[in-house]
Write a protein that holds these residues in place. Structure first.
Motif, PDB file in Angstrom:
ATOM      1  N   MET A 103       0.834  -1.192   0.000  1.00  0.00           N
ATOM      2  CA  MET A 103       0.000   0.000   0.000  1.00  0.00           C
ATOM      3  C   MET A 103       0.878   1.254   0.000  1.00  0.00           C
ATOM      4  N   PRO A 104       0.407   2.346  -0.574  1.00  0.00           N
ATOM      5  CA  PRO A 104       1.146   3.605  -0.474  1.00  0.00           C
ATOM      6  C   PRO A 104       1.091   4.127   0.959  1.00  0.00           C
ATOM      7  N   GLU A 105       2.139   4.756   1.432  1.00  0.00           N
ATOM      8  CA  GLU A 105       2.134   5.292   2.793  1.00  0.00           C
ATOM      9  C   GLU A 105       1.423   6.642   2.786  1.00  0.00           C
ATOM     10  N   ARG A 106       0.275   6.683   3.451  1.00  0.00           N
ATOM     11  CA  ARG A 106      -0.557   7.883   3.354  1.00  0.00           C
ATOM     12  C   ARG A 106      -1.514   7.962   4.530  1.00  0.00           C
ATOM     13  N   ALA A 107      -1.720   9.168   5.038  1.00  0.00           N
ATOM     14  CA  ALA A 107      -2.711   9.418   6.088  1.00  0.00           C
ATOM     15  C   ALA A 107      -3.572  10.589   5.643  1.00  0.00           C
ATOM     16  N   VAL A 108      -4.896  10.373   5.589  1.00  0.00           N
ATOM     17  CA  VAL A 108      -5.815  11.397   5.106  1.00  0.00           C
ATOM     18  C   VAL A 108      -6.950  11.557   6.098  1.00  0.00           C
ATOM     19  N   VAL A 109      -7.244  12.804   6.456  1.00  0.00           N
ATOM     20  CA  VAL A 109      -8.410  13.136   7.269  1.00  0.00           C
ATOM     21  C   VAL A 109      -9.313  14.016   6.417  1.00  0.00           C
ATOM     22  N   ALA A 110     -10.558  13.586   6.217  1.00  0.00           N
ATOM     23  CA  ALA A 110     -11.468  14.330   5.350  1.00  0.00           C
ATOM     24  C   ALA A 110     -12.904  14.037   5.752  1.00  0.00           C
ATOM     25  N   ASP A 111     -13.830  14.560   4.958  1.00  0.00           N
ATOM     26  CA  ASP A 111     -15.255  14.319   5.221  1.00  0.00           C
ATOM     27  C   ASP A 111     -15.714  12.978   4.675  1.00  0.00           C
ATOM     28  N   SER A 112     -14.870  12.319   3.899  1.00  0.00           N
ATOM     29  CA  SER A 112     -15.171  10.987   3.377  1.00  0.00           C
ATOM     30  C   SER A 112     -13.880  10.181   3.373  1.00  0.00           C
ATOM     31  N   PHE A 113     -14.007   8.870   3.210  1.00  0.00           N
ATOM     32  CA  PHE A 113     -12.822   8.013   3.233  1.00  0.00           C
ATOM     33  C   PHE A 113     -12.065   8.088   1.906  1.00  0.00           C
ATOM     34  N   HIS A 114     -10.763   7.965   2.004  1.00  0.00           N
ATOM     35  CA  HIS A 114      -9.894   7.904   0.841  1.00  0.00           C
ATOM     36  C   HIS A 114      -9.851   6.448   0.384  1.00  0.00           C
ATOM     37  N   VAL A 115     -10.425   6.156  -0.789  1.00  0.00           N
ATOM     38  CA  VAL A 115     -10.631   4.754  -1.168  1.00  0.00           C
ATOM     39  C   VAL A 115      -9.881   4.319  -2.420  1.00  0.00           C
ATOM     40  N   LYS A 116      -9.143   5.232  -3.064  1.00  0.00           N
ATOM     41  CA  LYS A 116      -8.515   4.862  -4.335  1.00  0.00           C
ATOM     42  C   LYS A 116      -7.622   3.622  -4.234  1.00  0.00           C
ATOM     43  N   PRO A 117      -6.759   3.506  -3.202  1.00  0.00           N
ATOM     44  CA  PRO A 117      -5.966   2.265  -3.112  1.00  0.00           C
ATOM     45  C   PRO A 117      -6.830   1.012  -2.965  1.00  0.00           C
ATOM     46  N   LEU A 118      -7.971   1.131  -2.296  1.00  0.00           N
ATOM     47  CA  LEU A 118      -8.865  -0.017  -2.153  1.00  0.00           C
ATOM     48  C   LEU A 118      -9.586  -0.314  -3.463  1.00  0.00           C
ATOM     49  N   LEU A 119      -9.900   0.721  -4.223  1.00  0.00           N
ATOM     50  CA  LEU A 119     -10.515   0.510  -5.526  1.00  0.00           C
ATOM     51  C   LEU A 119      -9.618  -0.351  -6.395  1.00  0.00           C
ATOM     52  N   ARG A 120      -8.327  -0.055  -6.344  1.00  0.00           N
ATOM     53  CA  ARG A 120      -7.392  -0.838  -7.158  1.00  0.00           C
ATOM     54  C   ARG A 120      -7.359  -2.287  -6.692  1.00  0.00           C
ATOM     55  N   HIS A 121      -7.557  -2.495  -5.400  1.00  0.00           N
ATOM     56  CA  HIS A 121      -7.486  -3.849  -4.861  1.00  0.00           C
ATOM     57  C   HIS A 121      -8.707  -4.680  -5.230  1.00  0.00           C
ATOM     58  N   VAL A 122      -9.877  -4.065  -5.287  1.00  0.00           N
ATOM     59  CA  VAL A 122     -11.102  -4.845  -5.521  1.00  0.00           C
ATOM     60  C   VAL A 122     -11.747  -4.574  -6.875  1.00  0.00           C
ATOM     61  N   GLN A 123     -11.122  -3.724  -7.707  1.00  0.00           N
ATOM     62  CA  GLN A 123     -11.742  -3.352  -8.970  1.00  0.00           C
ATOM     63  C   GLN A 123     -11.983  -4.579  -9.848  1.00  0.00           C
ATOM     64  N   SER A 124     -12.897  -4.414 -10.781  1.00  0.00           N
ATOM     65  CA  SER A 124     -13.287  -5.525 -11.635  1.00  0.00           C
ATOM     66  C   SER A 124     -12.378  -5.709 -12.838  1.00  0.00           C
ATOM     67  N   ALA A 125     -11.456  -4.780 -13.104  1.00  0.00           N
ATOM     68  CA  ALA A 125     -10.638  -4.878 -14.313  1.00  0.00           C
ATOM     69  C   ALA A 125      -9.816  -6.152 -14.332  1.00  0.00           C
ATOM     70  N   ASP A 126      -9.311  -6.578 -13.172  1.00  0.00           N
ATOM     71  CA  ASP A 126      -8.519  -7.803 -13.135  1.00  0.00           C
ATOM     72  C   ASP A 126      -9.213  -8.890 -12.319  1.00  0.00           C
ATOM     73  N   ARG A 127     -10.519  -8.793 -12.224  1.00  0.00           N
ATOM     74  CA  ARG A 127     -11.302  -9.760 -11.458  1.00  0.00           C
ATOM     75  C   ARG A 127     -11.511 -11.031 -12.276  1.00  0.00           C
ATOM     76  N   PHE A 128     -11.416 -12.166 -11.640  1.00  0.00           N
ATOM     77  CA  PHE A 128     -11.638 -13.431 -12.331  1.00  0.00           C
ATOM     78  C   PHE A 128     -12.061 -14.498 -11.333  1.00  0.00           C
ATOM     79  N   ARG A 129     -12.473 -15.641 -11.857  1.00  0.00           N
ATOM     80  CA  ARG A 129     -12.856 -16.773 -11.029  1.00  0.00           C
ATOM     81  C   ARG A 129     -12.025 -17.987 -11.429  1.00  0.00           C
ATOM     82  N   VAL A 130     -11.891 -18.904 -10.503  1.00  0.00           N
ATOM     83  CA  VAL A 130     -11.189 -20.154 -10.758  1.00  0.00           C
ATOM     84  C   VAL A 130     -12.117 -21.300 -10.380  1.00  0.00           C
ATOM     85  N   LEU A 131     -12.308 -22.221 -11.319  1.00  0.00           N
ATOM     86  CA  LEU A 131     -13.051 -23.445 -11.026  1.00  0.00           C
ATOM     87  C   LEU A 131     -12.037 -24.546 -10.769  1.00  0.00           C
TER      88      LEU A 131
END
Length: 375
Positions: A103-131
């Motif tokens: 993860m990038p080293e970052r601390a953010v205080v705001a009115d909403s959560f900083h989610v871009k690093p999490l978006l990259r982790h769960v995004q659908s672009a590289d999402r797949f399934r294994v049978l």
């Protein structure tokens, strides 16, 4: 602790009680490198406390600060981290995730959560399934290049006896019951082998019928002799990739299964990124796209953005007015200011658009964003 996935992210995108603290930290799995992790976390907490003090009375944030400090002193936690740690805290929640990617080293205080690093982790672009498939077992997994999790529901996991039950042919039933929990291998007469092969085909058809077909690629992991029979059984499911993993998946660790499956999926992921780059170039040349943050912000407010590419490494401190779409630059030390690219991504997600976090070297622009309009 909640499960980190698209559903969890949707809850984060809902209105939150401020302040929202987002801490991201690269961590280590082993000694002695992990000794420095709690120290660096404490430094980020100090930054958070300084930022909170600028906008909130101490009594309003006392409980939040105590929770952050307690985690710093949790020696057991810091001895069992992975490659990245995420802390999302507010008056309503305190969620901590250890992730198998840096993860990038970052601390953010705001009115909403900083989610871009999490978006990259769960995004659908590289999402797949294994049978994972054998002659008498099937399990389904879902993940991305960093993580693979077992799926339950829709009839998975499943065994041969659960599917066929009393409909197992007699020779196979006798042999299967004598080898409960193990893969059935025939060394007997041709007729017995024929019966076992028949039951295997019936099992494969049942597994194929249970597979979802919703555009998410499926990698088949099975012994070589099972690939062709299963593909024949599920020829109508176009999500099953032509290339698969040739191995007994139930003798592979989760990490080994992920690594082998990702080798199959990665070329498709890179092709998709290239296609998105080309789509943006075409849209931008026709006035149906934006690379400027101010233009994209206005389009996002109007729900015009269908696809948004954002740079995984770029940060643009600022605030986007959620009503007018006006953008103003800011400083991340201000608790009312976040990464404007992060805010833009949230706006697009709320209006049903698709957000893809792209590695810096594969972005089609240098501004940190590339937006493709719906109209």
């Amino acid at each position: 602790m909640p499960t980190l996935g698209p559903k969890y992210l949707r809850t984060l995108l809902q209105a939150q009680e401020a302040p929202c603290v987002s801490i991201y930290l690269p961590t280590h799995r082993t000694y002695p490198e992990n000794e420095q992790d709690p120290i660096r976390y404490k430094n980020l907490v100090k930054e958070v406390e300084e930022s909170l003090a600028k906008a909130y009375a101490q009594r309003h944030t006392e409980e939040l600060r105590q929770k952050l400090q307690q985690l710093a002193g949790n020696a057991l936690f810091w001895r069992h981290t992975l490659d990245g740690t995420v802390v999302l805290a507010s008056p309503q929640r305190f969620d901590v995730f250890t992730l198998p990617r840096r993860m990038p080293e970052r601390a953010v205080v705001a009115d909403s959560f900083h989610v871009k690093p999490l978006l990259r982790h769960v995004q659908s672009a590289d999402r797949f399934r294994v049978l994972a498939l054998s002659r008498d077992r099937a399990a389904l997994f879902e993940g991305n290049r960093y993580k693979l999790d077992p799926l339950t529901g829709n009839g998975f996991p499943v065994t041969l006896t659960e599917v066929l039950g009393t409909e197992l042919t007699e020779p196979h039933r006798d042999r299967h019951s004598a080898n409960a929990g193990h893969q059935a291998i025939s060394h007997g007469s041709g007729s017995r082998k024929d019966e076992i092969d028949l039951d295997t085909q019936r099992f494969f058809r049942a597994v194929a019928d249970r597979l979802p077909s919703n555009g998410i690629p499926i990698v088949l992991a099975a012994l070589a002799e099972h690939h062709t029979p299963f593909r024949n059984a599920c020829h109508r499911n176009h999500d099953v990739l032509a290339e698969g993993v040739v191995a007994d998946p139930f003798h592979l660790s989760n990490e080994e299964l992920l690594a082998r499956a990702w080798k199959v999926v990665e070329p498709l992921y890179l092709q998709r990124l290239e296609k998105l780059r080309e789509d943006f170039g075409t849209a931008y040349s026709r006035g149906a796209g934006a690379a400027d943050l101010a233009d994209a912000a206005h389009a996002a407010v109007a729900a015009r953005i269908g696809v948004l590419l954002i740079d995984a490494d770029k940060v643009v401190p600022g605030v986007i007015d959620p009503v007018s779409g006006e953008f103003r630059e800011g400083n991340l030390s201000d608790p009312k200011v976040d990464d404007a690219l992060d805010d833009l991504a949230e706006m697009v997600l709320r209006t049903g658009g698709d957000v893809v976090v792209v590695p810096h070297e594969r972005m089609p622009t240098s501004t940190g964003l590339a937006a493709i309009y719906r109209y």
